[in-house]
Design a protein around this motif. Structure first.
Motif, PDB file in Angstrom:
ATOM      1  N   THR A 192      -5.121  -6.461 -12.123  1.00 51.37           N
ATOM      2  CA  THR A 192      -6.416  -6.146 -11.538  1.00 51.37           C
ATOM      3  C   THR A 192      -6.853  -7.225 -10.559  1.00 51.37           C
ATOM      4  OG1 THR A 192      -7.071  -4.946 -13.540  1.00 51.37           O
ATOM      5  CG2 THR A 192      -8.827  -5.643 -12.053  1.00 51.37           C
ATOM      6  N   ALA A 193      -6.741  -8.480 -10.983  1.00 48.18           N
ATOM      7  CA  ALA A 193      -7.169  -9.597 -10.128  1.00 48.18           C
ATOM      8  C   ALA A 193      -6.335  -9.666  -8.850  1.00 48.18           C
ATOM      9  CB  ALA A 193      -7.070 -10.914 -10.894  1.00 48.18           C
ATOM     10  N   ALA A 194      -5.018  -9.521  -8.988  1.00 41.53           N
ATOM     11  CA  ALA A 194      -4.142  -9.598  -7.818  1.00 41.53           C
ATOM     12  C   ALA A 194      -4.402  -8.441  -6.850  1.00 41.53           C
ATOM     13  CB  ALA A 194      -2.687  -9.596  -8.252  1.00 41.53           C
ATOM     14  N   THR A 195      -4.616  -7.246  -7.388  1.00 43.53           N
ATOM     15  CA  THR A 195      -4.852  -6.090  -6.529  1.00 43.53           C
ATOM     16  C   THR A 195      -6.198  -6.185  -5.826  1.00 43.53           C
ATOM     17  OG1 THR A 195      -3.573  -4.737  -8.079  1.00 43.53           O
ATOM     18  CG2 THR A 195      -4.881  -3.573  -6.443  1.00 43.53           C
ATOM     19  N   LEU A 196      -7.230  -6.619  -6.548  1.00 42.65           N
ATOM     20  CA  LEU A 196      -8.560  -6.744  -5.945  1.00 42.65           C
ATOM     21  C   LEU A 196      -8.569  -7.845  -4.891  1.00 42.65           C
ATOM     22  CD1 LEU A 196     -11.351  -5.514  -6.027  1.00 42.65           C
ATOM     23  CD2 LEU A 196     -11.984  -7.185  -7.785  1.00 42.65           C
ATOM     24  N   THR A 197      -7.865  -8.934  -5.161  1.00 42.38           N
ATOM     25  CA  THR A 197      -7.772 -10.021  -4.183  1.00 42.38           C
ATOM     26  C   THR A 197      -7.036  -9.552  -2.938  1.00 42.38           C
ATOM     27  OG1 THR A 197      -7.760 -11.692  -5.941  1.00 42.38           O
ATOM     28  CG2 THR A 197      -6.938 -12.367  -3.782  1.00 42.38           C
ATOM     29  N   THR A 198      -5.933  -8.833  -3.145  1.00 43.85           N
ATOM     30  CA  THR A 198      -5.176  -8.298  -2.011  1.00 43.85           C
ATOM     31  C   THR A 198      -6.037  -7.351  -1.188  1.00 43.85           C
ATOM     32  OG1 THR A 198      -3.101  -8.464  -3.242  1.00 43.85           O
ATOM     33  CG2 THR A 198      -3.131  -6.973  -1.357  1.00 43.85           C
ATOM     34  N   ALA A 199      -6.820  -6.509  -1.868  1.00 42.10           N
ATOM     35  CA  ALA A 199      -7.695  -5.568  -1.164  1.00 42.10           C
ATOM     36  C   ALA A 199      -8.726  -6.316  -0.329  1.00 42.10           C
ATOM     37  CB  ALA A 199      -8.390  -4.653  -2.161  1.00 42.10           C
ATOM     38  N   PHE A 200      -9.316  -7.369  -0.891  1.00 40.60           N
ATOM     39  CA  PHE A 200     -10.339  -8.129  -0.173  1.00 40.60           C
ATOM     40  C   PHE A 200      -9.747  -8.803   1.065  1.00 40.60           C
ATOM     41  CE2 PHE A 200     -12.811 -12.010   0.639  1.00 40.60           C
ATOM     42  CZ  PHE A 200     -14.078 -11.448   0.798  1.00 40.60           C
ATOM     43  N   ILE A 201      -8.574  -9.399   0.900  1.00 40.29           N
ATOM     44  CA  ILE A 201      -7.939 -10.077   2.034  1.00 40.29           C
ATOM     45  C   ILE A 201      -7.530  -9.071   3.104  1.00 40.29           C
ATOM     46  CG2 ILE A 201      -5.898 -11.398   2.744  1.00 40.29           C
ATOM     47  CD1 ILE A 201      -6.020 -12.801   0.031  1.00 40.29           C
ATOM     48  N   PHE A 202      -6.937  -7.977   2.671  1.00 45.47           N
ATOM     49  CA  PHE A 202      -6.392  -6.993   3.608  1.00 45.47           C
ATOM     50  C   PHE A 202      -7.486  -6.204   4.316  1.00 45.47           C
ATOM     51  CE2 PHE A 202      -3.711  -3.167   4.604  1.00 45.47           C
ATOM     52  CZ  PHE A 202      -2.776  -3.844   5.374  1.00 45.47           C
ATOM     53  N   ILE A 203      -8.599  -5.942   3.599  1.00 45.49           N
ATOM     54  CA  ILE A 203      -9.657  -5.103   4.151  1.00 45.49           C
ATOM     55  C   ILE A 203     -10.740  -5.915   4.854  1.00 45.49           C
ATOM     56  CG2 ILE A 203     -11.532  -3.510   3.519  1.00 45.49           C
ATOM     57  CD1 ILE A 203      -9.715  -2.499   1.276  1.00 45.49           C
ATOM     58  N   MET A 204     -11.045  -7.099   4.338  1.00 51.63           N
ATOM     59  CA  MET A 204     -12.148  -7.874   4.877  1.00 51.63           C
ATOM     60  C   MET A 204     -11.697  -9.079   5.709  1.00 51.63           C
ATOM     61  SD  MET A 204     -15.493  -7.998   4.979  1.00 51.63           S
ATOM     62  CE  MET A 204     -16.141  -7.147   3.545  1.00 51.63           C
ATOM     63  N   VAL A 205     -10.808  -9.890   5.162  1.00 53.58           N
ATOM     64  CA  VAL A 205     -10.478 -11.165   5.788  1.00 53.58           C
ATOM     65  C   VAL A 205      -9.500 -11.017   6.950  1.00 53.58           C
ATOM     66  CG1 VAL A 205      -9.516 -13.464   5.407  1.00 53.58           C
ATOM     67  CG2 VAL A 205     -10.906 -12.372   3.622  1.00 53.58           C
ATOM     68  N   LEU A 206      -8.375 -10.371   6.707  1.00 57.17           N
ATOM     69  CA  LEU A 206      -7.325 -10.278   7.723  1.00 57.17           C
ATOM     70  C   LEU A 206      -7.787  -9.597   9.007  1.00 57.17           C
ATOM     71  CD1 LEU A 206      -4.375 -10.895   8.362  1.00 57.17           C
ATOM     72  CD2 LEU A 206      -3.754  -8.695   7.340  1.00 57.17           C
ATOM     73  N   PRO A 207      -8.496  -8.467   8.953  1.00 57.35           N
ATOM     74  CA  PRO A 207      -8.941  -7.843  10.204  1.00 57.35           C
ATOM     75  C   PRO A 207      -9.826  -8.753  11.048  1.00 57.35           C
ATOM     76  CG  PRO A 207      -9.158  -6.306   8.388  1.00 57.35           C
ATOM     77  CD  PRO A 207      -8.840  -7.637   7.782  1.00 57.35           C
ATOM     78  N   VAL A 208     -10.710  -9.522  10.382  1.00 50.96           N
ATOM     79  CA  VAL A 208     -11.601 -10.428  11.116  1.00 50.96           C
ATOM     80  C   VAL A 208     -10.805 -11.547  11.773  1.00 50.96           C
ATOM     81  CG1 VAL A 208     -13.501 -12.079  10.896  1.00 50.96           C
ATOM     82  CG2 VAL A 208     -13.572  -9.905   9.649  1.00 50.96           C
TER      83      VAL A 208
END
Length: 269
Positions: A192-208
């Motif tokens: 859960t932690a790894a997937t949620l972290t990946t989602a945050f990075i991929f959806i929020m951080v990386l695009p910016v």
């Protein structure tokens, strides 16, 4: 997600029948028999209302304060709800993530795979249930955000029925597709932690990061990420049409599901 094994689970399986229909019925039952589903949806609604109120108040303040650097003017009320989605989406994604990673955390994935031996069918059933729940939830979230923002905006809000319906439907569609995508990622990572972290990075951080880079190539890469495609689908102001945005989201989702099914077939539980 926690599920019960034993006689109750066997009865669910018998009542639901086999095949894809039975798999979907089993996943539907599991989803609605745990408290986290209700808490998650309630949390998403609360966050949407709170953020929409704050964004509406900020819009009014920026329009009436002479010291403000930016005066947005009259805005579409439904745009307030759409803007709040940047944070609300992670609450919805957490629900989708738990549908797969929660079973690995509790060990109930062993029972699930015994009930539904075809790995592709199992993951597809989870994806179908997630989409069926998230789509109407996304529509309701958008309508709720619009409803609370309207009286706060006053003369600075423009309420158009066409915009409200369009934004609500696109919000539901975007969240539903993104939830299916994240289920595929969850099947690959299992945490859960790894997937949620990946989602945050991929959806929020990386695009910016990519969008603010000085490289035209990286900026173009950012435009092809799921979150950017989702923004273009919702807001309509994009370098490519909404149909292309939806196709990009569908391609990422298909790739994530394929990866999840592949991992399940090689090391399921």
């Amino acid at each position: 997600m926690t599920t019960k094994t034993g006689p109750m689970s066997v009865e669910i399986g018998k009542a639901s029948g086999g095949g894809m229909r039975g798999a979907v019925a089993a996943e539907w039952t599991k989803l609605w028999t745990i408290r986290s589903t209700y808490w998650g949806l309630a949390g998403a609604l609360t966050l949407m209302i709170g953020l929409s109120l704050l964004m509406a108040q900020a819009t009014v303040s920026n329009n009436t304060d002479e010291r403000a650097l930016e005066h947005p003017g009259v805005v579409s009320v439904s745009d307030i709800a759409t803007g709040s989605l940047d944070m609300v989406q992670f609450v919805i994604l957490a629900l989708a993530i738990l549908m797969i990673t929660g079973e690995y955390a509790t060990g109930s994935i062993h029972a699930t795979l015994q009930w539904i031996p075809p790995r592709g069918r199992m993951l597809s059933a989870k994806a179908a249930v997630a989409a069926a729940v998230v789509f109407p939830s996304g529509v309701l979230l958008s309508l709720a955000g619009t409803a609370v923002a309207y009286p706060v905006l006053g003369k600075w809000g423009r309420l158009d029925a066409g915009d409200v319906v369009h934004d609500a439907l696109m919000t539901g569609l975007y969240l539903a597709v993104l939830s299916v995508l994240i289920i595929g990622v969850g099947a690959m990572l299992r945490s859960t932690a790894a997937t949620l972290t990946t989602a945050f990075i991929f959806i929020m951080v990386l695009p910016v990061m990519l969008a603010n880079s000085r490289s035209e190539l990286l900026i173009d890469v950012a435009k092809g990420l799921p979150s950017k495609a989702g923004q273009y689908l919702l807001k309509g102001d994009a370098p490519y049409p909404a149909t292309i945005a939806l196709a990009i989201l569908a391609a990422w989702t298909a790739a994530a599901l394929w990866g999840g099914i592949t991992v399940l077939r090689h090391r399921d539980a």
